[in-house]
Structure formats: structure tokens, C-alpha cells
Scaffold this motif. Structure first.
Motif, PDB file in Angstrom:
ATOM      1  N   THR A  20      41.181  50.579  38.014  1.00 28.15           N
ATOM      2  CA  THR A  20      42.199  49.532  37.986  1.00 28.15           C
ATOM      3  C   THR A  20      43.024  49.594  39.247  1.00 28.15           C
ATOM      4  OG1 THR A  20      43.907  50.882  36.931  1.00 28.15           O
ATOM      5  CG2 THR A  20      42.386  49.721  35.476  1.00 28.15           C
ATOM      6  N   GLY A  21      43.641  48.496  39.567  1.00 27.24           N
ATOM      7  CA  GLY A  21      44.502  48.484  40.734  1.00 27.24           C
ATOM      8  C   GLY A  21      45.393  47.266  40.767  1.00 27.24           C
ATOM      9  N   GLN A  22      46.622  47.507  41.165  1.00 32.17           N
ATOM     10  CA  GLN A  22      47.568  46.419  41.326  1.00 32.17           C
ATOM     11  C   GLN A  22      47.506  45.942  42.765  1.00 32.17           C
ATOM     12  OE1 GLN A  22      51.637  46.977  39.912  1.00 32.17           O
ATOM     13  NE2 GLN A  22      52.373  46.134  41.819  1.00 32.17           N
ATOM     14  N   VAL A  23      47.247  44.674  42.925  1.00 36.36           N
ATOM     15  CA  VAL A  23      47.320  44.053  44.242  1.00 36.36           C
ATOM     16  C   VAL A  23      48.437  43.024  44.136  1.00 36.36           C
ATOM     17  CG1 VAL A  23      46.104  42.769  46.022  1.00 36.36           C
ATOM     18  CG2 VAL A  23      44.865  44.431  44.630  1.00 36.36           C
ATOM     19  N   ALA A  24      49.635  43.487  44.403  1.00 34.71           N
ATOM     20  CA  ALA A  24      50.799  42.630  44.228  1.00 34.71           C
ATOM     21  C   ALA A  24      50.901  41.626  45.375  1.00 34.71           C
ATOM     22  CB  ALA A  24      52.059  43.480  44.168  1.00 34.71           C
ATOM     23  N   ALA A  25      51.055  40.384  45.003  1.00 28.52           N
ATOM     24  CA  ALA A  25      51.267  39.307  45.966  1.00 28.52           C
ATOM     25  C   ALA A  25      52.303  38.371  45.372  1.00 28.52           C
ATOM     26  CB  ALA A  25      49.962  38.561  46.241  1.00 28.52           C
ATOM     27  N   THR A  49      52.353  35.237  45.779  1.00 30.55           N
ATOM     28  CA  THR A  49      51.733  33.953  45.463  1.00 30.55           C
ATOM     29  C   THR A  49      50.865  34.100  44.225  1.00 30.55           C
ATOM     30  OG1 THR A  49      49.853  34.439  46.902  1.00 30.55           O
ATOM     31  CG2 THR A  49      51.707  33.252  47.893  1.00 30.55           C
ATOM     32  N   ASP A  50      50.609  32.993  43.584  1.00 30.44           N
ATOM     33  CA  ASP A  50      49.811  32.979  42.355  1.00 30.44           C
ATOM     34  C   ASP A  50      48.329  33.021  42.737  1.00 30.44           C
ATOM     35  OD1 ASP A  50      49.107  32.878  39.742  1.00 30.44           O
ATOM     36  OD2 ASP A  50      49.706  30.810  39.403  1.00 30.44           O
ATOM     37  N   CYS A  51      47.875  34.210  43.089  1.00 29.52           N
ATOM     38  CA  CYS A  51      46.486  34.350  43.531  1.00 29.52           C
ATOM     39  C   CYS A  51      45.804  35.470  42.756  1.00 29.52           C
ATOM     40  CB  CYS A  51      46.427  34.629  45.027  1.00 29.52           C
ATOM     41  SG  CYS A  51      47.242  36.155  45.511  1.00 29.52           S
ATOM     42  N   VAL A  52      44.505  35.503  42.860  1.00 27.60           N
ATOM     43  CA  VAL A  52      43.704  36.515  42.188  1.00 27.60           C
ATOM     44  C   VAL A  52      42.915  37.283  43.242  1.00 27.60           C
ATOM     45  CG1 VAL A  52      41.859  36.925  40.533  1.00 27.60           C
ATOM     46  CG2 VAL A  52      43.511  35.097  40.120  1.00 27.60           C
ATOM     47  N   CYS A  87      41.505  44.330  38.455  1.00 28.85           N
ATOM     48  CA  CYS A  87      42.552  44.145  39.455  1.00 28.85           C
ATOM     49  C   CYS A  87      43.617  43.244  38.839  1.00 28.85           C
ATOM     50  CB  CYS A  87      41.934  43.493  40.690  1.00 28.85           C
ATOM     51  SG  CYS A  87      43.067  43.315  42.067  1.00 28.85           S
ATOM     52  N   TYR A  88      44.874  43.546  39.102  1.00 27.38           N
ATOM     53  CA  TYR A  88      45.922  42.717  38.519  1.00 27.38           C
ATOM     54  C   TYR A  88      47.042  42.454  39.514  1.00 27.38           C
ATOM     55  CZ  TYR A  88      48.096  47.290  37.637  1.00 27.38           C
ATOM     56  OH  TYR A  88      48.604  48.549  37.766  1.00 27.38           O
ATOM     57  N   ASN A  89      47.670  41.294  39.344  1.00 28.88           N
ATOM     58  CA  ASN A  89      48.768  40.857  40.195  1.00 28.88           C
ATOM     59  C   ASN A  89      49.916  40.413  39.291  1.00 28.88           C
ATOM     60  OD1 ASN A  89      50.462  39.765  42.131  1.00 28.88           O
ATOM     61  ND2 ASN A  89      49.212  37.971  42.528  1.00 28.88           N
ATOM     62  N   PRO A  90      50.931  41.281  39.113  1.00 34.44           N
ATOM     63  CA  PRO A  90      52.053  40.913  38.245  1.00 34.44           C
ATOM     64  C   PRO A  90      53.008  39.953  38.954  1.00 34.44           C
ATOM     65  CG  PRO A  90      52.353  43.130  39.105  1.00 34.44           C
ATOM     66  CD  PRO A  90      51.033  42.636  39.624  1.00 34.44           C
ATOM     67  N   GLU A 114      56.410  35.374  35.831  1.00 35.19           N
ATOM     68  CA  GLU A 114      56.143  34.668  34.578  1.00 35.19           C
ATOM     69  C   GLU A 114      54.833  35.066  33.897  1.00 35.19           C
ATOM     70  OE1 GLU A 114      58.321  32.550  33.090  1.00 35.19           O
ATOM     71  OE2 GLU A 114      59.695  33.162  34.684  1.00 35.19           O
ATOM     72  N   HIS A 115      53.933  35.689  34.613  1.00 33.79           N
ATOM     73  CA  HIS A 115      52.646  36.072  34.056  1.00 33.79           C
ATOM     74  C   HIS A 115      51.976  37.109  34.954  1.00 33.79           C
ATOM     75  CE1 HIS A 115      51.624  32.849  36.913  1.00 33.79           C
ATOM     76  NE2 HIS A 115      50.465  33.466  37.042  1.00 33.79           N
ATOM     77  N   VAL A 116      50.842  37.602  34.514  1.00 33.32           N
ATOM     78  CA  VAL A 116      50.059  38.564  35.289  1.00 33.32           C
ATOM     79  C   VAL A 116      48.660  37.996  35.445  1.00 33.32           C
ATOM     80  CG1 VAL A 116      49.144  40.919  35.389  1.00 33.32           C
ATOM     81  CG2 VAL A 116      51.381  40.500  34.323  1.00 33.32           C
TER      82      VAL A 116
END
Length: 188
Positions: free
Chosen positions: A113-118, A120-123, A137-140, A143-145
């Protein structure tokens, strides 16, 4: 299958050790006894909401403690890797621990797992570390993740869509335990 039929697999998340000169990474081992107990309770309809919440808090605390240790350079994986590479470099016998089956199992990362924080609302996404594994992979965002789940098509055991559906159900189950966000905000 019920969670009581399952066992934890080796699960990792990368910890960035920016505080060290030239930086490096280590591994946050996400599997814990506390996580297993929480999952088993979540899958047991006879367990009360309060008990499930207490086990969730306990699992979060255990994960936070290990994460803090990893971020401070106190995790085990890079230390063990250094030991193994030092032995190889010096032409010494590789320590027995690296030949043990339990070491191989503990390092067969079925879930990475890994957080790729951005902002912008991207994946973002990346691939699994082992042929029979998954990458999540997740981007918190506020309003959502956003989540991205991947698996190799060549492995019959893995199915990224099925894992993504299970992840969504697990998150919905956790959300159902918590009070509405307005109640949480008013108590903080």
C-alpha cells in the motif's frame, strides 16, 4: 469467506525517512494482531458496536506506533537488509535468519500500500511487488479518498476488482460504526 477462515498476509507501506541525510525508506508492516482482532470482530454479527470501535481504536494505535517507529528509523526491514548485504559484500556466510521459511513468508508482500497525496482529484497507481499480490495506492482528499487497486492478470489467485469491492465494503462497514460527521465535528 469469513474472516475467521483467513489469516493475515505480509502487508507493507513505504515509510519515507526524510529526516535522515540523503533520505531513505523503510517498511511499515501493517499486519498486526490488533488488526486481525478488529477484522474478526467486524465480521462477527454477535459483537457489539462499542467493542468493534474499541478494537478499531486499538488497531489504529498499534499501526500508529509502528509507523512512528518506522519513520524514526526503528523498523526492522532496512536493518535486516543491511545485515544481509554486508555479509554478501564481505563474502561472509549469510545469517541463518535469511534462509528460514518464516523470513521468506514475512517478506512475500501480498499487499503493498502507499499514499500518494496530491491536492488534485487524481488517481495514481503502481503494480504489486509479487506475482500473486496486490498494490493499493490511495490519495486522501478533504471530502473523499481515491483508491487504485492493481494485480497481475497472470495470477489466477488475484482479482483487483474483487479486492476493490471488498475494500469498499470494509470502508462502508467502518463508516456505519461511526457517528455522522456532524456529530463528530461538534464533539471535537
Amino acid at each position: 469467506r469469513r474472516s475467521s477462515d483467513l489469516c493475515l498476509c505480509a502487508t507493507c507501506e513505504t515509510a519515507s525517512l526524510r529526516m535522515f541525510h540523503l533520505g531513505r525508506t523503510d517498511t511499515i508492516r501493517s499486519s498486526s494482531q490488533e488488526a486481525l482482532e478488529m477484522v474478526q470482530a467486524m465480521d462477527d454479527p454477535s459483537r457489539q458496536v462499542e467493542e468493534k470501535l474499541a478494537l478499531m481504536r486499538k488497531a489504529i494505535h498499534a499501526h500508529s506506533v509502528y509507523t512512528d517507529k518506522a519513520l524514526q528509523g526503528q523498523a526492522i526491514d532496512r536493518h535486516l537488509l543491511g545485515l544481509k548485504l554486508q555479509a554478501i559484500e564481505e563474502g561472509s556466510r549469510v545469517p541463518e535468519i535469511f534462509m528460514d521459511t518464516s523470513y521468506a513468508v514475512a517478506n512475500h508482500w501480498k499487499i503493498s500500500t502507499g499514499q500518494v497525496a496530491a491536492r488534485t482529484d487524481c488517481v495514481m497507481c503502481y503494480g504489486p511487488l509479487v506475482p500473486d499480490g496486490y498494490a493499493v495506492c490511495y490519495n486522501p482528499l478533504s471530502e473523499h479518498v481515491n483508491f487504485s487497486v492493481s494485480a497481475f492478470n497472470c495470477c489466477e489467485e488475484t482479482n483487483a476488482e474483487r479486492l476493490a469491492q471488498g475494500l469498499e465494503k470494509a470502508l462502508d462497514d467502518l463508516k456505519a460504526l461511526l457517528p455522522p460527521s456532524s456529530a463528530v465535528a461538534s464533539t471535537s
